[in-house]
Motif scaffolding. Structure first.
Motif, mmCIF file in Angstrom:
data_model
loop_
_atom_site.group_PDB
_atom_site.id
_atom_site.type_symbol
_atom_site.label_atom_id
_atom_site.label_comp_id
_atom_site.label_asym_id
_atom_site.label_seq_id
_atom_site.Cartn_x
_atom_site.Cartn_y
_atom_site.Cartn_z
ATOM 1 N N ASP A 151 0.826 -1.203 0.000
ATOM 2 C CA ASP A 151 0.000 0.000 0.000
ATOM 3 C C ASP A 151 0.861 1.253 0.000
ATOM 4 O OD1 ASP A 151 -2.295 -1.577 0.165
ATOM 5 O OD2 ASP A 151 -2.197 -1.634 2.354
ATOM 6 N N ILE A 152 0.343 2.307 -0.636
ATOM 7 C CA ILE A 152 1.032 3.586 -0.689
ATOM 8 C C ILE A 152 0.153 4.614 0.012
ATOM 9 C CG2 ILE A 152 1.907 5.396 -2.202
ATOM 10 C CD1 ILE A 152 2.568 3.253 -4.239
ATOM 11 N N TYR A 153 0.784 5.393 0.879
ATOM 12 C CA TYR A 153 0.095 6.421 1.644
ATOM 13 C C TYR A 153 0.695 7.781 1.322
ATOM 14 C CZ TYR A 153 -1.670 2.554 4.438
ATOM 15 O OH TYR A 153 -2.283 1.400 4.849
ATOM 16 N N LYS A 154 -0.114 8.819 1.455
ATOM 17 C CA LYS A 154 0.338 10.187 1.246
ATOM 18 C C LYS A 154 0.333 10.896 2.596
ATOM 19 C CE LYS A 154 -0.705 14.201 -1.604
ATOM 20 N NZ LYS A 154 -1.611 14.717 -2.645
ATOM 21 N N GLU A 155 1.433 11.594 2.897
ATOM 22 C CA GLU A 155 1.511 12.329 4.151
ATOM 23 C C GLU A 155 0.766 13.645 4.004
ATOM 24 O OE1 GLU A 155 5.283 13.188 5.888
ATOM 25 O OE2 GLU A 155 5.672 11.091 6.339
ATOM 26 N N THR A 156 -0.143 13.889 4.943
ATOM 27 C CA THR A 156 -0.858 15.158 4.990
ATOM 28 C C THR A 156 -0.716 15.732 6.386
ATOM 29 O OG1 THR A 156 -2.931 14.103 5.661
ATOM 30 C CG2 THR A 156 -2.558 14.350 3.287
ATOM 31 N N SER A 157 -1.301 16.889 6.613
ATOM 32 C CA SER A 157 -1.239 17.497 7.940
ATOM 33 C C SER A 157 -2.029 16.671 8.961
ATOM 34 C CB SER A 157 -1.785 18.922 7.891
ATOM 35 O OG SER A 157 -3.121 18.901 7.426
ATOM 36 N N LYS A 158 -2.982 15.866 8.491
ATOM 37 C CA LYS A 158 -3.786 15.017 9.372
ATOM 38 C C LYS A 158 -3.164 13.656 9.615
ATOM 39 C CE LYS A 158 -7.867 17.248 7.579
ATOM 40 N NZ LYS A 158 -9.014 17.136 6.692
ATOM 41 N N GLY A 159 -2.056 13.366 8.956
ATOM 42 C CA GLY A 159 -1.404 12.066 9.093
ATOM 43 C C GLY A 159 -1.315 11.380 7.740
ATOM 44 N N LEU A 160 -1.195 10.054 7.777
ATOM 45 C CA LEU A 160 -1.095 9.278 6.547
ATOM 46 C C LEU A 160 -2.477 8.973 5.997
ATOM 47 C CD1 LEU A 160 1.709 6.697 7.403
ATOM 48 C CD2 LEU A 160 1.896 8.750 6.026
ATOM 49 N N VAL A 161 -2.651 9.217 4.694
ATOM 50 C CA VAL A 161 -3.903 8.932 4.007
ATOM 51 C C VAL A 161 -3.590 7.959 2.883
ATOM 52 C CG1 VAL A 161 -5.776 9.911 2.635
ATOM 53 C CG2 VAL A 161 -4.798 11.223 4.525
ATOM 54 N N LYS A 162 -4.321 6.843 2.841
ATOM 55 C CA LYS A 162 -4.077 5.825 1.816
ATOM 56 C C LYS A 162 -4.450 6.353 0.442
ATOM 57 C CE LYS A 162 -4.881 1.007 0.709
ATOM 58 N NZ LYS A 162 -5.537 -0.231 1.090
ATOM 59 N N VAL A 163 -3.568 6.123 -0.527
ATOM 60 C CA VAL A 163 -3.813 6.535 -1.909
ATOM 61 C C VAL A 163 -4.810 5.555 -2.504
ATOM 62 C CG1 VAL A 163 -2.753 6.913 -4.165
ATOM 63 C CG2 VAL A 163 -1.503 7.519 -2.093
ATOM 64 N N THR A 164 -5.874 6.084 -3.098
ATOM 65 C CA THR A 164 -6.924 5.235 -3.640
ATOM 66 C C THR A 164 -6.471 4.580 -4.943
ATOM 67 O OG1 THR A 164 -7.874 7.042 -4.904
ATOM 68 C CG2 THR A 164 -8.704 6.717 -2.655
ATOM 69 N N LEU A 165 -7.178 3.534 -5.314
ATOM 70 C CA LEU A 165 -6.883 2.814 -6.546
ATOM 71 C C LEU A 165 -7.081 3.718 -7.762
ATOM 72 C CD1 LEU A 165 -6.108 0.147 -7.863
ATOM 73 C CD2 LEU A 165 -8.532 -0.453 -7.884
ATOM 74 N N GLU A 166 -8.105 4.564 -7.717
ATOM 75 C CA GLU A 166 -8.365 5.479 -8.828
ATOM 76 C C GLU A 166 -7.198 6.441 -9.022
ATOM 77 O OE1 GLU A 166 -10.647 5.104 -6.297
ATOM 78 O OE2 GLU A 166 -11.939 3.714 -7.393
ATOM 79 N N GLU A 167 -6.628 6.927 -7.916
ATOM 80 C CA GLU A 167 -5.499 7.845 -8.011
ATOM 81 C C GLU A 167 -4.261 7.126 -8.542
ATOM 82 O OE1 GLU A 167 -3.072 11.104 -5.308
ATOM 83 O OE2 GLU A 167 -4.729 9.975 -4.416
ATOM 84 N N LEU A 168 -4.050 5.870 -8.129
ATOM 85 C CA LEU A 168 -2.911 5.107 -8.629
ATOM 86 C C LEU A 168 -3.037 4.814 -10.119
ATOM 87 C CD1 LEU A 168 -2.167 2.545 -5.770
ATOM 88 C CD2 LEU A 168 -0.767 4.463 -6.498
ATOM 89 N N VAL A 169 -4.274 4.595 -10.589
ATOM 90 C CA VAL A 169 -4.490 4.343 -12.012
ATOM 91 C C VAL A 169 -4.270 5.628 -12.810
ATOM 92 C CG1 VAL A 169 -6.255 3.771 -13.736
ATOM 93 C CG2 VAL A 169 -6.007 2.383 -11.685
ATOM 94 N N SER A 170 -4.743 6.761 -12.272
ATOM 95 C CA SER A 170 -4.585 8.018 -13.002
ATOM 96 C C SER A 170 -3.170 8.574 -12.907
ATOM 97 C CB SER A 170 -5.577 9.064 -12.485
ATOM 98 O OG SER A 170 -5.271 9.400 -11.140
ATOM 99 N N LYS A 171 -2.413 8.169 -11.882
ATOM 100 C CA LYS A 171 -1.028 8.625 -11.705
ATOM 101 C C LYS A 171 -0.107 7.415 -11.572
ATOM 102 C CE LYS A 171 -2.544 12.696 -9.164
ATOM 103 N NZ LYS A 171 -2.498 13.390 -7.872
ATOM 104 N N PRO A 172 0.185 6.712 -12.672
ATOM 105 C CA PRO A 172 1.017 5.502 -12.578
ATOM 106 C C PRO A 172 2.458 5.807 -12.195
ATOM 107 C CG PRO A 172 0.603 6.051 -14.866
ATOM 108 C CD PRO A 172 -0.244 6.978 -14.037
ATOM 109 N N TRP A 173 2.883 7.055 -12.303
ATOM 110 C CA TRP A 173 4.256 7.419 -11.960
ATOM 111 C C TRP A 173 4.546 7.262 -10.472
ATOM 112 C CZ3 TRP A 173 3.603 11.411 -8.651
ATOM 113 C CH2 TRP A 173 2.499 12.238 -8.817
ATOM 114 N N ILE A 174 3.526 7.213 -9.641
ATOM 115 C CA ILE A 174 3.752 7.036 -8.199
ATOM 116 C C ILE A 174 4.390 5.679 -7.945
ATOM 117 C CG2 ILE A 174 2.642 6.835 -5.945
ATOM 118 C CD1 ILE A 174 0.526 8.813 -6.907
ATOM 119 N N ARG A 175 3.729 4.616 -8.407
ATOM 120 C CA ARG A 175 4.267 3.267 -8.195
ATOM 121 C C ARG A 175 5.566 3.056 -8.972
ATOM 122 N NH1 ARG A 175 2.566 -0.645 -5.285
ATOM 123 N NH2 ARG A 175 0.442 0.080 -5.156
ATOM 124 N N GLU A 176 5.658 3.605 -10.183
ATOM 125 C CA GLU A 176 6.882 3.462 -10.982
ATOM 126 C C GLU A 176 8.085 4.053 -10.265
ATOM 127 O OE1 GLU A 176 5.943 5.347 -14.661
ATOM 128 O OE2 GLU A 176 4.554 3.769 -15.274
#
Length: 107
Positions: free
Chosen positions: A41-66
C-alpha cells in the motif's frame, strides 16, 4: 544528459526508510508531496497524518508506483555495490568461482 542540481527541478527524492522499514519518497516539482510505501500500500503524508492513496489515483497517476519500483531497484543495486566494494574477495576470483559452480557462463 544534462540534469540540473536545483531542488525545484527534482521530481523524485529518496527520503530513506523509517523505523518500520517503510520507504519514503518526495514526489513532485513545485508542490511536492511525501509518499510512504507500507508493504503493497502507498500512503500520502498530509497534515492530518497518513492517508491511503486510492486505486483510482494510482491508475490516473502511474508514476507514483513506478518511482517506488525504480528507487527500490536503485537502492538494492547501490547496497550491493557498497557490499562488493568492502568485500575482501577480488572480482576475478568471484567470477571464476561462480563459473566453476556453474551459476554463470557454464552453458
Amino acid at each position: 544528459m544534462n540534469m540540473s542540481t536545483k531542488p525545484e527541478n527534482k521530481f523524485s527524492e529518496y527520503l530513506g526508510n523509517d523505523e518500520q522499514g517503510n520507504m519514503r519518497l518526495r514526489l513532485g516539482t513545485k508542490f511536492a508531496a511525501i509518499y510512504v510505501e507500507k508493504g503493497k500500500d502507498i500512503y500520502k503524508e498530509t497534515s492530518k497524518g497518513l492517508v491511503k492513496v486510492t486505486l483510482e489515483e494510482l491508475v490516473s497517476k502511474p508514476w507514483i508506483r513506478e518511482n517506488f519500483e525504480r528507487e527500490r531497484a536503485f537502492q538494492r543495486s547501490k547496497a550491493l555495490a557498497v557490499g562488493l566494494q568492502s568485500s575482501h574477495i577480488p572480482l576475478r576470483e568471484r567470477r571464476a568461482y561462480k563459473k566453476r559452480m556453474g551459476w554463470v557462463g557454464a552453458h
